[in-house]
Design a protein around this motif. Structure first.
Motif, PDB file in Angstrom:
ATOM      1  N   UNK A 158       0.833  -1.198   0.000  1.00 44.66           N
ATOM      2  CA  UNK A 158       0.000   0.000   0.000  1.00 44.66           C
ATOM      3  C   UNK A 158       0.873   1.256   0.000  1.00 44.66           C
ATOM      4  N   UNK A 159       1.969   1.240   0.756  1.00 46.77           N
ATOM      5  CA  UNK A 159       2.874   2.389   0.776  1.00 46.77           C
ATOM      6  C   UNK A 159       3.425   2.655  -0.628  1.00 46.77           C
ATOM      7  N   UNK A 160       3.877   1.613  -1.296  1.00 47.09           N
ATOM      8  CA  UNK A 160       4.406   1.763  -2.656  1.00 47.09           C
ATOM      9  C   UNK A 160       3.331   2.304  -3.606  1.00 47.09           C
ATOM     10  N   UNK A 161       2.115   1.788  -3.469  1.00 46.49           N
ATOM     11  CA  UNK A 161       1.026   2.237  -4.343  1.00 46.49           C
ATOM     12  C   UNK A 161       0.666   3.698  -4.065  1.00 46.49           C
ATOM     13  N   UNK A 162       0.714   4.104  -2.800  1.00 47.60           N
ATOM     14  CA  UNK A 162       0.428   5.509  -2.471  1.00 47.60           C
ATOM     15  C   UNK A 162       1.515   6.418  -3.050  1.00 47.60           C
TER      16      UNK A 162
ATOM     17  N   UNK B  79       9.730   9.145   6.610  1.00 47.00           N
ATOM     18  CA  UNK B  79       8.607   8.912   7.509  1.00 47.00           C
ATOM     19  C   UNK B  79       8.523   7.444   7.887  1.00 47.00           C
ATOM     20  N   UNK B  80       8.058   7.211   9.099  1.00 50.33           N
ATOM     21  CA  UNK B  80       7.692   5.860   9.538  1.00 50.33           C
ATOM     22  C   UNK B  80       6.173   5.853   9.582  1.00 50.33           C
ATOM     23  N   UNK B  81       5.568   5.271   8.563  1.00 48.90           N
ATOM     24  CA  UNK B  81       4.118   5.280   8.405  1.00 48.90           C
ATOM     25  C   UNK B  81       3.489   4.101   9.131  1.00 48.90           C
ATOM     26  N   UNK B  82       2.308   4.353   9.670  1.00 48.03           N
ATOM     27  CA  UNK B  82       1.548   3.292  10.339  1.00 48.03           C
ATOM     28  C   UNK B  82       0.308   2.982   9.514  1.00 48.03           C
ATOM     29  N   UNK B  83       0.062   1.703   9.334  1.00 45.33           N
ATOM     30  CA  UNK B  83      -1.073   1.223   8.572  1.00 45.33           C
ATOM     31  C   UNK B  83      -1.890   0.288   9.449  1.00 45.33           C
ATOM     32  N   UNK B  84      -3.201   0.307   9.251  1.00 46.34           N
ATOM     33  CA  UNK B  84      -4.046  -0.656   9.943  1.00 46.34           C
ATOM     34  C   UNK B  84      -4.942  -1.340   8.913  1.00 46.34           C
TER      35      UNK B  84
ATOM     36  N   UNK C  91      -5.139   0.415   5.375  1.00 40.64           N
ATOM     37  CA  UNK C  91      -5.301   1.860   5.261  1.00 40.64           C
ATOM     38  C   UNK C  91      -4.123   2.552   5.931  1.00 40.64           C
ATOM     39  N   UNK C  92      -3.743   3.712   5.386  1.00 38.02           N
ATOM     40  CA  UNK C  92      -2.753   4.573   6.022  1.00 38.02           C
ATOM     41  C   UNK C  92      -3.461   5.313   7.143  1.00 38.02           C
ATOM     42  N   UNK C  93      -2.861   5.316   8.335  1.00 34.29           N
ATOM     43  CA  UNK C  93      -3.492   6.031   9.450  1.00 34.29           C
ATOM     44  C   UNK C  93      -2.673   7.232   9.900  1.00 34.29           C
ATOM     45  N   UNK C  94      -1.353   7.082  10.036  1.00 32.30           N
ATOM     46  CA  UNK C  94      -0.527   8.218  10.426  1.00 32.30           C
ATOM     47  C   UNK C  94       0.937   7.863  10.235  1.00 32.30           C
TER      48      UNK C  94
END
Length: 129
Positions: free
Chosen positions: A32-36, A109-114, A121-124
């Motif tokens: 999801x990170x790569x796609x975003x 960034x260190x992204x958090x997904x749930x 989904x990306x949350x923060x």
């Protein structure tokens, strides 16, 4: 065929395009990170907006997303991808290199997904220097 902007070395149609066409195709937070990232690079505003978790008001900031798309996105480097406290949480630490108004920048960034109902989904995220 065109290589995917996410840096996977795969072709877009076999990498991020299926996720852009159906968000539920992202099986991991890293996908999801790569796609975003790729969505920012090629201008898929709706996908970015739809992949924010509903609790994140940033998903309603279409103008902010469109402003981000105006940057020239050069490269994505995944530094780490790790599970969270449960199987429905994950983290991706990355660097995204881009240019704006002739200047070069790096967003780290260190992204958090749930994951809810089987969909990530990306949350923060925490921005670092």
């Amino acid at each position: 065929m065109k290589k995917c902007p996410c840096g996977s070395k795969r072709h877009y149609k076999n990498c991020c395009q299926p996720i852009h066409m159906n968000h539920s195709n992202a099986e991991t937070p890293e996908q999801l990170m790569r796609a975003r990232y790729t969505a920012y690079a090629i201008g898929v505003t709706d996908f970015i907006q739809q992949t924010y978790h509903i609790s994140n008001e940033a998903g309603q900031d279409r103008q902010g997303i469109e402003d981000g798309i105006l940057n020239h996105w050069d490269k994505l480097v995944i530094l780490d991808s790790a599970p969270g406290n449960s199987g429905d949480e994950g983290f991706v630490h990355f660097k995204a290199y881009f240019q704006r108004n002739g200047q070069s920048f790096c967003l780290q960034e260190r992204s958090r997904f749930i994951r809810e109902n089987g969909i990530w989904f990306y949350i923060d995220g925490m921005i670092s220097e």
